[in-house]
Scaffold this active site. Sequence first.
Site, PDB file in Angstrom:
ATOM      1  N   ASP A  81       0.880  -1.174   0.000  1.00  0.00           N
ATOM      2  CA  ASP A  81       0.000   0.000   0.000  1.00  0.00           C
ATOM      3  C   ASP A  81       0.915   1.221   0.000  1.00  0.00           C
ATOM      4  O   ASP A  81       1.426   1.622   1.047  1.00  0.00           O
ATOM      5  CB  ASP A  81      -0.869  -0.047   1.266  1.00  0.00           C
ATOM      6  CG  ASP A  81      -1.675   1.213   1.476  1.00  0.00           C
ATOM      7  OD1 ASP A  81      -1.708   2.060   0.563  1.00  0.00           O
ATOM      8  OD2 ASP A  81      -2.290   1.328   2.551  1.00  0.00           O
ATOM      9  N   SER A 119      -8.703   6.591   4.572  1.00  0.00           N
ATOM     10  CA  SER A 119      -9.975   6.815   3.872  1.00  0.00           C
ATOM     11  C   SER A 119     -11.165   6.872   4.812  1.00  0.00           C
ATOM     12  O   SER A 119     -12.206   7.429   4.458  1.00  0.00           O
ATOM     13  CB  SER A 119     -10.211   5.688   2.867  1.00  0.00           C
ATOM     14  OG  SER A 119      -9.148   5.615   1.980  1.00  0.00           O
TER      15      SER A 119
HETATM   16  C1  SPV Z   1      -4.736   0.380   4.361  1.00  0.00           C
HETATM   17  O1  SPV Z   1      -4.837  -0.782   4.781  1.00  0.00           O
HETATM   18  O2  SPV Z   1      -3.885   1.165   4.785  1.00  0.00           O
HETATM   19  C2  SPV Z   1      -5.642   0.857   3.321  1.00  0.00           C
HETATM   20  C3  SPV Z   1      -6.973   0.320   3.245  1.00  0.00           C
HETATM   21  O3  SPV Z   1      -5.274   1.748   2.595  1.00  0.00           O
HETATM   22  S1  SPV Z   1      -8.000   1.421   4.095  1.00  0.00           S
HETATM   23  O4  SPV Z   1      -7.540   1.502   5.473  1.00  0.00           O
HETATM   24  O5  SPV Z   1      -9.329   0.842   3.991  1.00  0.00           O
HETATM   25  O6  SPV Z   1      -7.950   2.718   3.446  1.00  0.00           O
HETATM   26 MG    MG Z   2      -3.655   2.723   3.245  1.00  0.00          MG
END
Ligand code: SPV
Ligand code: MG
Length: 299
Positions: A81, A119
């Site tokens: 990520d 997010s």
């Molecule tokens: C992460 O795991 O850091 C992601 C997914 O980007 S989320 O947390 O849903 O944005």
């Molecule tokens: Mg993330």
Amino acid sequence: MKKSTQLQRLLRSGNTEFLMESHNGLSARIAEEAGFAGVWASGLSMSAALGVRDSNEASWTQVLEVVEFMSDAIKIPILLDADTGYGNFNNVRRLVHKLEQRGVAGMCIEDKLFPKTNSFINGEQQPLAEVDEFVGKIKAAKDSQEDGDFVVVARTEALIAGWGMEETLRRAEAYHAAGADALLIHSKISTADEVLEFMHRWRDTCPVVIVPTMYYATPTSVFEEVGISVVIWANHMMRSCITAMQRSAAQIYRERSLVNVEQQIAAVQEVFRLQNAGELSMAEKIYLPQSASLSPTQM
Ligand code: SPV
Ligand code: MG
């Protein structure tokens, strides 16, 4: 098989595949042992494990260091990520170069602005990148990779930010045309409705990845039926650790004793096994002199 090739195959297997979140070498190894064919190096989880926020507070080289330990610990591929790519197209190019050197199979970049935040924190207030600018990042990533199988996943936050399905489809088309190997369509509502509508309208030309953290109650068979390529269980190792550590810390503090906790936690021998300590003992027999030399004062 190269890890990048493994990840490309996962994306295109024709089945719905699963990536498990990991945030350090230990959790990556546990995910591998559980049977997962790949790992999601989650920005949220890596930052949480470092004790900082998911707002690019950990620098990109600190992330690189964590993901290198993870890569060394496992044989299955890692999808990193990589947030927004930590800068502009040029930062993305250098990131790809460094990830390839460290055996990381691929990265996912998202169409937000640096510094991003998670997010699920005021997602609708977070600005999105201009499509052209993000397309430039995807092209730069694909043009700079030396390993033909290195995976670039393009993630759109258009649904999270409240820009709607038309904009999501427009962005998906643009990112696909720019050369992304897969699209990650992120949604924060508690049902799978948005991603199901996307799948209904998306012509089936490029693998789609989802993160059902908020719509966790949707049966996996629903994702299989609509042809989702990869489901990411995005933060469940980190959240499991938090619960377990909170429980043990509170109990040991309260009882001022280890007696009742000992049977509930991993044995020290299990820690050694996960570290592959046995391999070092074998290697010592081969490479260390068999009779330990004594210092003059010991003789
Ligand atoms: C992460 O795991 O850091 C992601 C997914 O980007 S989320 O947390 O849903 O944005
Ligand atoms: Mg993330």
